[in-house]
Structure formats: structure tokens, C-alpha cells
Design an enzyme around this catalytic site. Structure first.
Site, PDB file in Angstrom:
ATOM      1  N   HIS A   1       9.729  45.333  45.418  1.00 31.08           N
ATOM      2  CA  HIS A   1       9.668  46.713  45.914  1.00 31.08           C
ATOM      3  C   HIS A   1       8.939  46.761  47.258  1.00 31.08           C
ATOM      4  O   HIS A   1       9.416  47.381  48.222  1.00 31.08           O
ATOM      5  CB  HIS A   1       8.897  47.594  44.915  1.00 31.08           C
ATOM      6  CG  HIS A   1       9.656  47.954  43.689  1.00 31.08           C
ATOM      7  ND1 HIS A   1      10.930  48.477  43.712  1.00 31.08           N
ATOM      8  CD2 HIS A   1       9.299  47.887  42.362  1.00 31.08           C
ATOM      9  CE1 HIS A   1      11.330  48.710  42.479  1.00 31.08           C
ATOM     10  NE2 HIS A   1      10.360  48.364  41.640  1.00 31.08           N
TER      11      HIS A   1
ATOM     12  N   HIS B   1       8.434  41.485  40.509  1.00 29.61           N
ATOM     13  CA  HIS B   1       9.130  42.780  40.461  1.00 29.61           C
ATOM     14  C   HIS B   1       8.515  43.750  41.474  1.00 29.61           C
ATOM     15  O   HIS B   1       9.232  44.352  42.297  1.00 29.61           O
ATOM     16  CB  HIS B   1       9.031  43.337  39.044  1.00 29.61           C
ATOM     17  CG  HIS B   1       9.612  44.703  38.860  1.00 29.61           C
ATOM     18  ND1 HIS B   1      10.738  44.944  38.107  1.00 29.61           N
ATOM     19  CD2 HIS B   1       9.211  45.931  39.328  1.00 29.61           C
ATOM     20  CE1 HIS B   1      11.007  46.240  38.129  1.00 29.61           C
ATOM     21  NE2 HIS B   1      10.096  46.861  38.855  1.00 29.61           N
ATOM     22  N   GLU B   2       7.187  43.877  41.424  1.00 29.82           N
ATOM     23  CA  GLU B   2       6.527  44.809  42.328  1.00 29.82           C
ATOM     24  C   GLU B   2       6.537  44.297  43.769  1.00 29.82           C
ATOM     25  O   GLU B   2       6.637  45.088  44.714  1.00 29.82           O
ATOM     26  CB  GLU B   2       5.085  45.060  41.868  1.00 29.82           C
ATOM     27  CG  GLU B   2       4.958  45.610  40.451  1.00 29.82           C
ATOM     28  CD  GLU B   2       5.755  46.880  40.233  1.00 29.82           C
ATOM     29  OE1 GLU B   2       6.042  47.600  41.207  1.00 29.82           O
ATOM     30  OE2 GLU B   2       6.111  47.152  39.067  1.00 29.82           O
TER      31      GLU B   2
END
Length: 266
Positions: free
Chosen positions: A62, A58-59
Site C-alpha cells: 500500500h 501487505h502494508e
């Protein structure tokens, strides 16, 4: 020219992440084969490790999107190594999300990637950076539920099926929570570039408290019921039943004892 984004060491996958993948694979195998003496322990380790892997991805989504949008500083900060310890404080990124999984089966959005927004031009790019994380959870949920909506469950042991169902529940809750247009969450990051400057300045001080507000509201029975009603509807559309997610959570909480309605065997 060598930059923080082009050095190989900045993008080398960390040993911590490789270790998490190894734990996921080994405990997944133990859950599938029934090798573990206590199936619940294997399910707990499998779901927890896989959940932390999803937090890293998820990170990373980003950071990778920010890199291609102009912020070359993310490499030097270690965000491209998939190391969960690089995504803010370990307590916020790992410990609290796992605690919330244990307490209520909610996928707490954990961790954060600090983007140098001044390096990025264009509102669409800013929105895409924020949307990349929840989209990763959506993809993870689709992968976890693939055996369900593809009717490919023949031969899949019950314990492994329940574990996948519970892991899918966590991904769906994380995707929905992160998509809320609440300050501090990714959903607000998507719409923020399109808001008037004055509105953004007024909302900014409340960003650190947005997630706390959401979870406070989830303690309200009517809000909690509505939220999980949406989650259950999404999972049902993906072929996952309430019983399977319930049994997955029961197996995950192995210290509570065995539930007669949730056999861990095949």
C-alpha cells in the site's frame, strides 16, 4: 531537494522485520528437518512469523504504491521500513490477527497505512493503492502453493507441507476478505473513488465497523460454510487438499495434542 520519501533512513529495512525473517527461516528449517523436539511448536512459530511477514508486505505494498502515486509522506511515517510496529497499533496489526489465526484459521486483515489522499490525483491511482495489499496476499498464496501445483512435493517432509498448506489458507482468506467491497476493507477502497460523492459521505461513518460486521457474519453457519467453500475451491485449484490444510491447522495448534491422521514426519 531532500524529502521524507528520499531519505535513506525512511526506507531502511527495520531490525524487527529482519528478525521476523530470521525466525521464519530458522523455524522453517526446524520444521523441514524435524530438528524440533515438538514439531507443532516449530510449525506454530514458522506460520506465525511468516504470517506477520506477509502482513508487513501487505502494508508495504500500500505504502509503496502510494509513494509512487504522489504521497511522499509515507516515508517519514515509517511505512517503507517494513516495521510491523509502524502499521497502526500493535494490538490491531499483530496481536488480533494472530488470535484469529489461532481461533479459526482466518487471515484477519491487520494493520493500516494512512494515506494522504489529497496528494494523489486520479481515481485509478486511488484504486491501485487499495488493491496493492490483497494482490500481495495473492502472490504470497501462489508462492506457498507452488510446490503443490508444480507437483514438486517429492522429498518435502509432511510437517513442512502441512505448514505451507495452512499458511496458504491464511493468505487466501486474507485476500478474499480484503477484496470484499465493504467499508473499511481494501475492496471498498478500490471501488470508492468511482462512487458518487453523496454515497461516499453516507458510507464513511460505517467504515470503522465494516470488518466487525464481516466477522460477525462469519459466525453464521451458512455464511461460514459458503465462505470456506470458496476458500477450499481456490486452494483445490492450486493443488492443496482439505486434509493438508486441516493437518496444518492441527499442527499449528500444538497444545491440543497430536492428531493420528496428521503425521508430522516425512
Amino acid at each position: 531537494m531532500t524529502t521524507a520519501a528520499t531519505r535513506r533512513s525512511d526506507r531502511r529495512i527495520s531490525a524487527v522485520f529482519v528478525g521476523l525473517l530470521a525466525v521464519t527461516a530458522v523455524t522453517g528449517w526446524a520444521t523441514w528437518t524435524g530438528f524440533a523436539a515438538q514439531p507443532g511448536v516449530a510449525v506454530f512459530l514458522f506460520v506465525t512469523a511468516a504470517w506477520i511477514v506477509s502482513l508487513c508486505l501487505h502494508e508495504y505494498a500500500h505504502a509503496r504504491t502510494a509513494l509512487h502515486s504522489g504521497d511522499i509522506s509515507v516515508g517519514a511515517k515509517g511505512y517503507l521500513t517494513l516495521n510491523p510496529l509502524k502499521y497502526t497499533h500493535a494490538l490491531l496489526s499483530i496481536v488480533l490477527p494472530v488470535i484469529f489465526v489461532i481461533m479459526g484459521g482466518i487471515g484477519l486483515p491487520g494493520g493500516a497505512v494512512f494515506i494522504e489522499r489529497g496528494r494523489i490525483r486520479g481515481r485509478w491511482r486511488h484504486s491501485l493503492i487499495s488493491a496493492a495489499g490483497p494482490l500481495t496476499n495473492v502472490l504470497f498464496a501462489v508462492v506457498c502453493t507452488a510446490p503443490f501445483w508444480l507437483d514438486a512435493l517429492d522429498g518435502v517432509p509432511a510437517g513442512f507441507r502441512f505448514a505451507l498448506a495452512f499458511l496458504a489458507l491464511l493468505q487466501v482468506t486474507a485476500a478474499i476478505l480484503n477484496s470484499l467491497p465493504v467499508p473499511g476493507l481494501d475492496g471498498y477502497g478500490v471501488v470508492e473513488p468511482w462512487l458518487p460523492y453523496g454515497v461516499r459521505r453516507q458510507v464513511e461513518p460505517f467504515a470503522p465497523f465494516g470488518l466487525l460486521l464481516v466477522f460477525a457474519l462469519l459466525w453464521v453457519p451458512s455464511v461460514n460454510g459458503a465462505f470456506f467453500g470458496v476458500v477450499d475451491s481456490v486452494l483445490a485449484a492450486l493443488g492443496v487438499s482439505d486434509l493438508e490444510t486441516y493437518c496444518g491447522q492441527e499442527l499449528y495448534r500444538f497444545w491440543q495434542g497430536t492428531n493420528e491422521y496428521c503425521p508430522a514426519g516425512s
